[in-house]
Design a protein around this motif. Structure first.
Motif, short mmCIF file in Angstrom:
data_model
loop_
_atom_site.label_atom_id
_atom_site.label_comp_id
_atom_site.label_asym_id
_atom_site.label_seq_id
_atom_site.Cartn_x
_atom_site.Cartn_y
_atom_site.Cartn_z
N ALA A 22 0.83 -1.20 0.00
CA ALA A 22 0.00 0.00 0.00
C ALA A 22 0.86 1.26 0.00
CB ALA A 22 -0.93 -0.01 1.22
N LEU A 23 1.87 1.29 0.85
CA LEU A 23 2.73 2.48 0.92
C LEU A 23 3.45 2.71 -0.40
CD1 LEU A 23 4.19 1.95 4.50
CD2 LEU A 23 2.69 3.82 3.78
N GLY A 24 3.93 1.63 -1.03
CA GLY A 24 4.63 1.79 -2.31
C GLY A 24 3.74 2.38 -3.38
N ALA A 25 2.52 1.85 -3.50
CA ALA A 25 1.60 2.35 -4.52
C ALA A 25 1.14 3.77 -4.20
CB ALA A 25 0.40 1.42 -4.64
N LEU A 26 0.88 4.05 -2.94
CA LEU A 26 0.41 5.38 -2.54
C LEU A 26 1.47 6.45 -2.81
CD1 LEU A 26 -1.30 4.26 0.76
CD2 LEU A 26 -2.50 5.30 -1.20
N ARG A 27 2.72 6.14 -2.51
CA ARG A 27 3.79 7.10 -2.79
C ARG A 27 3.92 7.37 -4.28
NH1 ARG A 27 7.06 3.77 0.63
NH2 ARG A 27 8.34 3.27 -1.20
N SER A 28 3.46 6.44 -5.09
CA SER A 28 3.54 6.60 -6.55
C SER A 28 2.29 7.24 -7.13
CB SER A 28 3.78 5.22 -7.19
OG SER A 28 4.95 4.62 -6.69
N GLY A 29 1.41 7.74 -6.27
CA GLY A 29 0.27 8.50 -6.75
C GLY A 29 -0.97 7.69 -7.06
N ARG A 30 -1.03 6.44 -6.60
CA ARG A 30 -2.15 5.58 -6.93
C ARG A 30 -3.08 5.39 -5.73
NH1 ARG A 30 -3.43 5.24 -12.18
NH2 ARG A 30 -1.51 5.66 -13.33
N THR A 31 -4.35 5.06 -6.03
CA THR A 31 -5.33 4.80 -4.98
C THR A 31 -5.31 3.33 -4.62
OG1 THR A 31 -7.11 4.47 -6.59
CG2 THR A 31 -6.81 6.69 -5.70
N VAL A 32 -5.59 3.05 -3.35
CA VAL A 32 -5.44 1.69 -2.83
C VAL A 32 -6.61 1.35 -1.93
CG1 VAL A 32 -4.04 0.22 -1.32
CG2 VAL A 32 -2.91 1.77 -2.92
N ILE A 33 -7.10 0.13 -2.06
CA ILE A 33 -7.98 -0.48 -1.06
C ILE A 33 -7.21 -1.62 -0.42
CG2 ILE A 33 -10.07 -1.84 -0.66
CD1 ILE A 33 -11.43 -0.20 -2.84
N LEU A 34 -7.06 -1.57 0.91
CA LEU A 34 -6.33 -2.56 1.68
C LEU A 34 -7.31 -3.27 2.61
CD1 LEU A 34 -3.64 -3.81 2.81
CD2 LEU A 34 -3.53 -1.83 4.36
N THR A 35 -7.39 -4.59 2.53
CA THR A 35 -8.31 -5.33 3.38
C THR A 35 -7.54 -6.23 4.35
OG1 THR A 35 -8.59 -7.38 2.07
CG2 THR A 35 -9.80 -5.44 1.35
N GLU A 36 -8.18 -6.51 5.47
CA GLU A 36 -7.53 -7.36 6.49
C GLU A 36 -8.62 -8.02 7.33
OE1 GLU A 36 -5.47 -9.35 9.32
OE2 GLU A 36 -4.72 -8.63 7.38
N GLU A 37 -8.45 -9.30 7.67
CA GLU A 37 -9.50 -10.01 8.40
C GLU A 37 -9.38 -9.86 9.91
OE1 GLU A 37 -9.40 -14.40 8.79
OE2 GLU A 37 -7.83 -14.31 7.26
N TYR A 38 -8.23 -9.40 10.42
CA TYR A 38 -8.07 -9.26 11.86
C TYR A 38 -8.17 -7.80 12.30
CZ TYR A 38 -6.80 -14.17 11.96
OH TYR A 38 -6.83 -15.54 11.84
N ASP A 39 -8.22 -7.60 13.62
CA ASP A 39 -8.42 -6.26 14.16
C ASP A 39 -7.19 -5.37 13.99
OD1 ASP A 39 -10.93 -7.08 15.00
OD2 ASP A 39 -10.30 -7.51 17.04
N TRP A 40 -6.03 -5.97 13.85
CA TRP A 40 -4.79 -5.21 13.72
C TRP A 40 -4.16 -5.41 12.36
CZ3 TRP A 40 -1.87 -6.82 18.87
CH2 TRP A 40 -2.47 -6.18 19.96
N LEU A 41 -3.61 -4.35 11.82
CA LEU A 41 -2.72 -4.46 10.68
C LEU A 41 -1.32 -4.86 11.18
CD1 LEU A 41 -3.68 -1.19 8.73
CD2 LEU A 41 -4.48 -3.52 8.26
N GLY A 42 -0.55 -5.50 10.32
CA GLY A 42 0.83 -5.82 10.68
C GLY A 42 1.19 -7.28 10.70
N GLY A 43 0.20 -8.19 10.65
CA GLY A 43 0.49 -9.60 10.46
C GLY A 43 1.44 -10.18 11.49
#
Length: 537
Positions: A22-43
């Protein structure tokens, strides 16, 4: 009516690879949808509660700039918000837990906070939408192109559809691969297929590394012992053939030599955290299990702030080997994860009641589960620690011979024209569901080839972590925190690069001039694609 969303890039899975993508694409000017099944990001860093497994030079080089920002952010968070002693506050390479497994052992919530801070500007600006508690259940595929992914809410059962020109599978098990019909491997490949010295004669697709459900403990006054866990009697007598004793115990095979060794366990040894030098070259650090993956060393904090150290239990004794959770029914997967949780609860109860002490007694009744640290009511980590995923069948498959010291000596491993990152870790395979002992192979500092991030056929689905094009063997050194981040960041940058220039990932990888241009862009983003070549000039 089913809600529909769209963005330039859909990332399914909010672990380290997903966040970095997400950070890589966002820094390059693109829109992102990031999904996650748990309460915390970070795996694996947060919801799985595993301190980062990193190479010995991590403080100097060998990780991406944004991964270093994550590490620096964790240290700064402690300096900004925690009552550190003056000495610890001044410690440049602050290790809050003074654990021996990593130069940066910290509480999972701090990782969550720093990741959220790194994403916050993009969420506020509207370029990033984070959808949590959603898991993928179906895919819309047109030939070699993934059009959309259907996600289902973990709790409500509601479904949504997300479409994007590029999709990153950053799930822990490579869940999008079967949903999209992307060709993949799992478990052990055959030696006749890979030529790997450590591979078996025949493929063993259901033989995968154990999962572990980690937990955090501290040690305080009083009797903290609760009810005996379900199936404790089963786990108390369970003994793998190669273990040298019951699984619940301090004896276990040494990962590198397979000799049966006995670890010690000494809560709150009152050691000086500034003297801990976590360097796997010199000391694997697992002699005393308390300090091995300690995530809070009370002597780093002003007196009275922490009544006890906090110890993170990710030990061989909680490796669950009774079955795979890949490509089984949801009921079977749930049963295995329930059994893995019972193993972890049983290990904790054994520590409280039966573990041998140096004074000749048994049990440490003052041990407490710290579910408040791992974010759960049941006391264990929020998510299982997954070491092995489904893996794409890639343009370039990384095999044991590409990275092992037996092949390359004490030097760099195979050079790839299309390198998009670097990493280093021993090939470290835990006991597996097929009854295998550790497979531990010395490896050389390695590169990450772009061809290992591209499925052979599918055009717009990219792996965001452990589902890259390794084998069962080489997954053992490509599966750790900084490499997963590097892989995710590169595929996020690659998707944006292709959208910005009207290219496909396969075109970038195959054409030398296009590849050189992309690698140059990675350099400007702080991606190290070659190990340092230090000489006079």
């Amino acid at each position: 009516m089913t809600k529909e969303y769209s963005a330039d890039l859909l990332i399914v899975g909010g672990g380290l690879g997903g966040v970095a993508a997400a950070l890589g694409a966002l820094r390059s000017g693109r829109t992102v949808i990031l999904t996650e099944e748990y309460d915390w990001l970070g795996g694996q860093l947060t919801s799985q509660a595993v301190p980062p497994d990193e190479h010995s030079w991590v403080e100097q080089f060998g990780v991406t700039r944004s991964y270093r920002q994550l590490r620096n952010g964790i240290r700064q968070y402690y300096r900004d918000h925690y009552p550190l002693t003056a000495e610890s506050r001044a410690w440049g390479d602050l290790n809050p837990g003074a654990g021996w497994v990593s130069r940066l052992c910290a509480e999972p919530r701090v990782g969550v906070a720093v990741i959220e801070a790194m994403l916050a500007p993009w969420r506020g600006g509207g370029q990033l939408r984070v959808l949590q508690l959603w898991r993928p259940v179906a895919a819309d595929v047109d030939g070699d192109t993934v059009r959309a992914i259907t996600l289902q809410h973990r709790d409500s059962g509601e479904r949504i559809v997300v479409s994007a020109p590029y999709v990153v599978d950053a799930t822990e098990l490579g869940d999008l691969l079967p949903l999209t019909g992307t060709e993949y491997a799992k478990g052990f490949e055959a030696q006749s297929d890979t030529g790997e010295p450590s591979a078996p004669a025949e493929a063993q697709p259901d033989n995968v590394q154990a999962v572990s459900i980690c937990f955090a403990v501290d040690h305080v006054d009083g009797n903290q012992v609760g009810d005996k866990p379900a199936n404790y009697d089963f786990w108390r007598q369970y003994q793998p053939d190669f273990w040298g004793g019951p699984l619940l115990g301090f004896k276990a095979p040494h990962p590198r030599t397979l000799e049966i060794t006995e670890r010690s366990f000494t809560p709150n040894p009152d050691d000086d955290p500034l003297l801990v030098d976590a360097d796997q070259r010199r000391n694997p650090g697992d002699g005393n299990l308390w300090t091995f993956r300690r995530i809070a060393a009370r002597r780093n904090f002003v007196p009275g702030a922490y009544g006890s150290d906090i110890c993170l239990v990710n030990w061989p004794m909680i490796d669950y080997m009774l079955g795979t959770i890949i490509d089984v029914s949801e009921e079977e997967k749930a049963a295995h994860l329930k059994s893995a949780a019972e193993l972890s609860h049983s290990m904790f109860y054994w520590l409280q009641t039966e573990a041998p002490r140096v004074d000749g007694g048994q049990g440490f009744p003052g041990l407490r589960l710290r579910g408040d640290v791992t974010g759960t009511d049941h006391g264990l980590a929020m998510a299982p620690y997954v070491r092995e995923s489904r893996r794409i069948l890639p343009v370039t498959r990384i095999v044991e011979q590409d990275v092992s010291m037996a092949e390359h000596g004490n030097a760099l491993s195979r050079h790839y024209r299309d390198s998009v990152g670097i990493g280093m870790y021993r090939i470290d395979l835990h006991p597996s569901t097929g009854g295998d002992n550790y497979v531990d192979v010395e490896s050389s500092p390695f590169e990450i080839p772009l061809g290992a991030l591209l499925p052979r056929r599918v055009k717009n689905l990219l792996p965001g972590g452990k589902n890259m094009g390794t084998t069962h063997i080489t997954n053992g050194c490509y599966r750790l925190h900084p490499v997963e981040w590097n892989v995710g960041e590169v595929v996020g940058l690659l998707a944006a690069h292709c959208l910005n220039h009207g290219l496909t990932p396969h075109q970038v990888q195959a054409d030398d001039s296009l590849l050189t241009e992309f690698q140059a862009s990675l350099y400007t983003q702080g991606i190290e694609i070659r190990w340092p070549d230090v000489r006079g000039y």
